[in-house]
Design a protein around this motif. Structure first.
Motif, PDB file in Angstrom:
ATOM      1  N   THR A   1       0.926  -1.249   0.129  1.00  0.00           N
ATOM      2  CA  THR A   1       0.072   0.187  -0.040  1.00  0.00           C
ATOM      3  C   THR A   1       0.937   1.381   0.046  1.00  0.00           C
ATOM      4  N   ARG A   2       0.145   2.326  -0.231  1.00  0.00           N
ATOM      5  CA  ARG A   2       1.056   3.577  -0.047  1.00  0.00           C
ATOM      6  C   ARG A   2       1.781   3.925   1.112  1.00  0.00           C
ATOM      7  N   TYR A   3       1.133   3.349   2.294  1.00  0.00           N
ATOM      8  CA  TYR A   3       1.555   3.425   3.758  1.00  0.00           C
ATOM      9  C   TYR A   3       2.827   2.563   3.765  1.00  0.00           C
ATOM     10  N   LEU A   4       2.463   1.234   3.227  1.00  0.00           N
ATOM     11  CA  LEU A   4       4.033   0.505   3.286  1.00  0.00           C
ATOM     12  C   LEU A   4       5.091   1.014   2.471  1.00  0.00           C
ATOM     13  N   TYR A   5       5.027   1.604   1.310  1.00  0.00           N
ATOM     14  CA  TYR A   5       5.751   2.244   0.365  1.00  0.00           C
ATOM     15  C   TYR A   5       6.541   3.344   1.276  1.00  0.00           C
ATOM     16  N   ASN A   6       5.756   4.052   1.995  1.00  0.00           N
ATOM     17  CA  ASN A   6       6.173   5.265   2.765  1.00  0.00           C
ATOM     18  C   ASN A   6       7.152   4.833   3.904  1.00  0.00           C
ATOM     19  N   ARG A   7       6.657   3.643   4.474  1.00  0.00           N
ATOM     20  CA  ARG A   7       7.390   3.218   5.698  1.00  0.00           C
ATOM     21  C   ARG A   7       8.772   2.416   5.118  1.00  0.00           C
ATOM     22  N   GLN A   8       8.727   1.873   4.041  1.00  0.00           N
ATOM     23  CA  GLN A   8       9.839   1.426   3.274  1.00  0.00           C
ATOM     24  C   GLN A   8      10.818   2.302   3.175  1.00  0.00           C
TER      25      GLN A   8
ATOM     26  N   TRP B   1      11.020   5.316   4.541  1.00  0.00           N
ATOM     27  CA  TRP B   1      11.728   5.948   5.755  1.00  0.00           C
ATOM     28  C   TRP B   1      12.504   4.843   6.449  1.00  0.00           C
ATOM     29  N   ILE B   2      12.456   3.473   6.515  1.00  0.00           N
ATOM     30  CA  ILE B   2      13.407   2.700   6.966  1.00  0.00           C
ATOM     31  C   ILE B   2      14.798   2.567   6.214  1.00  0.00           C
TER      32      ILE B   2
END
Length: 240
Positions: free
Chosen positions: A214-221, A223-224
């Protein structure tokens, strides 16, 4: 009356002796099991068994994919990704990040969205020895087992076990099984972006899917990955 008091006194003494023996037995057995797991792979966790029971109860196909790999065969990218995502003070603390625990407690008290303050060491202690449901008893035992594994296992072994038993999806446990399932490659070949994507799902691996980010996962990725680039490698990685 005197006989009754004498009886109660003897009864309390017997209960105290029984409680003391139970405590000694618990301490010795927990130390022995921790020493054993310092050498041999952890075969199963309570979460794995719980998920199998849930699958059976829901008439689903039983699914348990896991492959134990030594830390030498796990990509440094994956190790750094979970440190960046889950516990950036992991190389330096002795099992507990008191600042994060304090902040999480304040956020909960203020009614904000609750975030856990558990370190990788605490998560590993819970995953291997305890159960998921929160209670004061479990938290107390978690403190004991966290201190045990920090003392007996050390950081490298804690990380090795954490990455081999963590849940990465429905019936998928450990980074090797996750890497093979989602990316069709061994975990030692994971790129920084792939490792970051796997680390991104760890707060809720049954909700998020690296195959359908999801967009959230891409953003989280992203950031990591940024955090990985800013973090120094722990000593045990420098020695690999």
């Amino acid at each position: 009356m005197r006989k009754c008091k004498e009886y109660n006194r003897k009864k309390n003494k017997r209960l105290a002796r029984l409680a003391f023996r139970f405590l000694i037995a618990f301490v010795l057995s927990s130390v022995i099991v921790t020493i054993i797991y310092a050498i041999v792979p952890v075969p199963y966790t309570q979460l794995m068994l719980k998920r199998l029971i849930e699958q059976k109860a829901n008439n689903k196909e039983l699914k348990l994919q896991k492959t134990w790999v030594p830390i030498e065969d796990i990509s440094d990218n994956m190790i750094m990704a979970v440190i960046a995502s889950e516990d950036q003070k992991f190389p330096d603390h002795y099992g507990f990040d008191w600042q994060s625990i304090k902040e999480a407690h304040l956020e909960k008290k203020e009614g904000k969205r609750f975030r856990g303050g558990s370190t990788i060491s605490q998560q590993t202690a819970k995953n291997v020895f305890l159960w998921n449901k929160k209670s004061y008893i479990r938290k107390g035992l978690e403190v004991w087992f966290t201190l045990l594994i920090e003392t007996i296992w050390g950081k490298e072994r804690i990380m090795e076990i954490y990455l081999n038993v963590a849940e990465f999806g429905d019936g998928i446990y450990g980074v090797e099984a996750a890497s093979q399932y989602y990316f069709h490659k061994p975990s030692e070949k994971l790129s920084k972006n792939e490792a970051a994507l796997l680390a991104a799902i760890l707060p809720n691996p049954r909700r998020w899917n690296p195959s359908k980010p999801t967009r959230y996962l891409y953003n989280r990725q992203n950031w990591i990955v940024g955090q990985i680039n800013n973090l120094a490698k722990p000593d045990f990685l420098l020695e690999k």
